[in-house]
Design a protein around this motif. Sequence first.
Motif, PDB file in Angstrom:
ATOM      1  N   ASP A  26     -57.393  29.427  -7.934  1.00  0.00           N
ATOM      2  CA  ASP A  26     -56.066  29.476  -7.322  1.00  0.00           C
ATOM      3  C   ASP A  26     -56.104  29.761  -5.829  1.00  0.00           C
ATOM      4  N   ASP A  27     -57.055  30.569  -5.382  1.00  0.00           N
ATOM      5  CA  ASP A  27     -57.140  30.907  -3.967  1.00  0.00           C
ATOM      6  C   ASP A  27     -57.432  29.648  -3.151  1.00  0.00           C
ATOM      7  N   PRO A  28     -56.601  29.306  -2.152  1.00  0.00           N
ATOM      8  CA  PRO A  28     -56.776  28.052  -1.409  1.00  0.00           C
ATOM      9  C   PRO A  28     -58.125  27.937  -0.708  1.00  0.00           C
ATOM     10  N   VAL A  29     -58.621  29.031  -0.137  1.00  0.00           N
ATOM     11  CA  VAL A  29     -59.911  28.990   0.554  1.00  0.00           C
ATOM     12  C   VAL A  29     -61.032  28.689  -0.441  1.00  0.00           C
ATOM     13  N   ALA A  30     -61.017  29.393  -1.571  1.00  0.00           N
ATOM     14  CA  ALA A  30     -62.046  29.178  -2.593  1.00  0.00           C
ATOM     15  C   ALA A  30     -61.907  27.786  -3.211  1.00  0.00           C
TER      16      ALA A  30
END
Length: 238
Positions: A110-114
């Motif tokens: 869910d995290d955009p960077v990851a």
Amino acid sequence: MTFAQFSRRESLSPGDICREMLEGHRESIKTKKEHTAVRNLELILAATLAVSNQKGFQAMSMRDLSLASGLSMGALYDYFSSTEELLEMIQATGRRLTRRVLERGIEGIDDPVARLTAAIRTHVYLSEALQAWFFFSYMEARHLGEEEKEKAKQSELYTEGVLSEIIAQGQAAGVFAPLDRHLAAAMIKAMLQDWYLKRWKYAGRRVGVDRYADFVVQMALSFCLSGGGADASGEITL
């Protein structure tokens, strides 16, 4: 994730790929025994890539393919009726495989960077595992019929769309700057393609796949996080 970890997670042996090709073309392939069909498709695919590398796919005849694969002309016709149909089979299999592996690579993140990191690494590692296939598919796309050529274009736009959507999610969360996400996705895609189209360049510089993936991730995140000189409207400022 490293390339070694990716390789352990994904099944991308020649047999796996040809089994995928068989599944997508069971109606047109006359050989019904899976073991025999997969084995012969492996011979056909290896011969196609080898002959295409030597003389170009368009110059390859069914007889050339027969000699290179060790299969009779009659046996080849059990799998496709022409080299044009063979090209379409290869391209369609590559599109399905790329989409499935890419979707699996970012699933549940869910995290955009990851998520952006995972998408970039997955694509680089997939093209490393199937470098000859990716190079062939890109170079031969121009010889497809109009319908298949449009599918090839849509496949490239699909990858850009995945990247663009991730950037949009990051912008909505206040993580990524308000840059032009479509242009950013297109530039990331170009860097991904450079890995499998110009391997000679990176081999000469002794750049390995993990180092290249690290660098593309660093470039993409630095640009998306900083905005790359874009103002609040997404316009580039100089």
